[in-house]
Design an enzyme around this catalytic site. Sequence first.
Site, PDB file in Angstrom:
ATOM      1  CD  GLU A  22      19.480 -55.587 -11.314  1.00 21.55           C
ATOM      2  OE1 GLU A  22      18.361 -55.271 -10.879  1.00 21.55           O
ATOM      3  OE2 GLU A  22      19.647 -56.325 -12.293  1.00 21.55           O
ATOM      4  CD  GLU A  38      22.757 -61.013 -14.285  1.00 19.27           C
ATOM      5  OE1 GLU A  38      21.741 -60.663 -14.903  1.00 19.27           O
ATOM      6  OE2 GLU A  38      22.905 -60.840 -13.064  1.00 19.27           O
TER       7      GLU A  38
END
Length: 367
Positions: free
Chosen positions: A152, A257
């Site tokens: 991220e 995910e």
Amino acid sequence: MIKKLSTILFIGVLLFADNAYAQIPSLKDVFKNDFLIGTAMDAEQIEGKDVAADKLIKQQFNAVTPENCMKAEITQPEWNKYDFTLADKLVEFAKKNNMKVNAHNLIWHSQLPPFMRHMQSADSVREYFVNHITKVASRYDRKVYSWDVVNEALNEDGTLRKDIFLDKLGDDYVVEAFRLAQKAAPHTKLYYNDYNIEQPKKRAGAIALIKKIQAAGVRIDGVGIQGHWKAGNVPMKDIEESIKEFSALGIEVMFTELDLSVLPNPWDKVTADVSVTAKGSALMNPYTKALPDSMQHVLAKSYADLFALFLKYKKDISRVTFWGVNDGQSWLNGFPIKGRTNYPLLFDRNFKPKSAFYSVIATAKNQ
Ligand code: XIL
């Protein structure tokens, strides 16, 4: 006599339940020629305290990602003091069961050790950065299959997120993280992982970042698209474009995910930024007792569409990992609003396969 009968009955029910369980198709078998099928494991599961989950994990998955225990706040709780207790247990569990570990993660702005949260000195941030990557990645080289080296790093517009690493180390920190990881873990695959990178602007940012790493002569083996989406509103076209564009860079594409929320979103944006929260209300938590059939159907359809797309590009996709084993354990019961009842995975709160599970299996069989 009655006692004897009830014991026989009880054993019978147990055997039946066990048998019924054994007859569920296995995701890892069904997709064995296509891609790895993974799940995130929480602390209880890693410790072997969740017996039902343990059984299902062994039956269904051939790859595991630690949901939290390899994040920096756990592995380095104090400056230069490391704790690998749970991480080692996960590695042992995976080895015993012939599963690949995708270690998650080395550098991320969230779940940092407390001492890092307000670190002012650039020298200290650099020292942490070098030591953490080197120590943790080298310990698990040859023991884990891969690392999410950086998690991220991007904003929605594709620019670098203004976190502590960008602030103190400058624009090249992502390249540097991969360079250090490559040195410390020469036998481990190295990935960049993020949410919303299927979206055009953020995707362009990710592509530029990956090209920058490659141009520096540093190894990057793959990109993980997190895949926290909404049932009934999965950005299929963007995902397809992303698979094509990322794989054109010569790297593996993974969905790392995966979960599909069925609950209303408190904002008009979709985000998996764990640092944002919203206030709850009854309107935001409509299915506290059960998920209505109509929504089960929407969920099943979205999962079927997604897996049909994954199969179409199976030569480019190396792994699909769900973010959790069953609905009860999902982080989406607590994010971005605490205390909701969500149903984003393929197994329900009793570990029973949902219609979404069967729609995924059917998609595989129809290929
Ligand atoms: C989440 C975990 O599931 C939660 O248990 C934890 O409280 C917060 O983090 N993107 C990521 C994951 O890369 O590490 C996050 O996991 C979910 C979003």
